[in-house]
Design a protein around this motif. Structure first.
Motif: not given
Length: 265
Positions: A8-30
């Protein structure tokens, strides 16, 4: 943290992130996403007060005692304004269901959760999201534990280099933090960058005394602690220089509240 929450967190952030994060996994912890994965906590340039924010036991003290008591004192003991502060900020940001709102230096998420509630119902573009960012791991842990919402996302990020695309947010806020940050105007510039045309911005910061003798004492004593007292026209002037419109300011004690709107291109 379970996989569904991480997704859920990764999906919510995905459309908002800069192009540098495109295709990169979003590390989520704690309970928060780490958007500074290559920079361990504490490496960024920080004031003494910011370093204190990294102590694990401080987060609950800040949430329950330090922030309420300190801000109330800064407001000149204006209890009515203190009680209405969050609701008024929601109104200042003109939040509507479906909006995306960013809470910079969110601390334990007190305002982030209020923003999440205000945008929670799906709008034309879908469900709204509130994103709280901070550099303090203890604060983010506290936010995820005590101010969790289905549409609230917390992330570790550098406010002087926000990892979001241009125009990603309908509203952006930064309360009770700019006077702790070594580069406050760089933060404001980043907030403006990620704000869409017509988007709303709200700030709460310190206000320096108009009396030169008092102001000099503030600079020496508070400056040694890493606290900056902003001149009455510093923030509004900077926003005007950056082309922001409908700039307004309210003063309560030694705090100032400023709001502005991004021009429509």
């Amino acid at each position: 943290m379970d996989r569904s929450a991480t997704s859920r967190q990764a999906q919510a952030l995905g459309p908002l992130l800069a192009e540098a994060w495109s295709g990169q996994p979003i590390p989520v912890t704690e309970g928060y996403a780490d958007l500074m994965p290559h920079e361990p906590p504490g490496v960024a340039s920080r004031s003494m007060t910011q370093w204190v924010m990294e102590f694990p036991l401080l987060a609950p003290i800040y949430e329950r005692i330090w922030r309420p008591a300190g801000v109330l004192a800064f407001m000149g003991l204006d209890l009515r304004h203190f009680r209405e502060e969050r609701a008024k900020t929601v109104r200042w940001l003109d939040l509507s269901p479906g909006d995306a709102v960013l809470d910079v230096a969110c601390g334990p998420g007190n305002f982030t959760s209020a923003f999440a509630d205000a945008v929670s119902t799906g709008g034309v573009a879908g469900p709204g999201v509130a994103v709280g960012v901070d550099v303090s791991v203890p604060m983010l842990r506290r936010a995820a534990a005590t101010n969790e919402r289905g549409n609230a996302v917390y992330a570790r990020a550098d406010a002087t280099r926000l990892p979001f695309r241009d125009g990603a947010f309908d509203a952006v806020s930064c309360y009770a933090a700019l006077y702790l940050i070594p580069e406050p105007f760089a933060v404001i510039d980043e907030m403006i960058r990620v704000l869409r045309p017509g988007g709303r911005l709200a700030l709460m910061a310190s206000r320096a005394s108009r009396h030169a003798v008092v102001r000099g004492g503030q600079d020496r004593i508070l400056g040694a602690m890493g606290l900056r007292m902003f001149g009455l026209d510093e923030l509004t002037g900077h926003l005007a220089d950056r082309g922001m419109a409908a700039i307004e300011r309210e003063v309560h004690g030694v705090t100032q509240y400023v709001r502005a709107t991004a021009p429509r291109h």
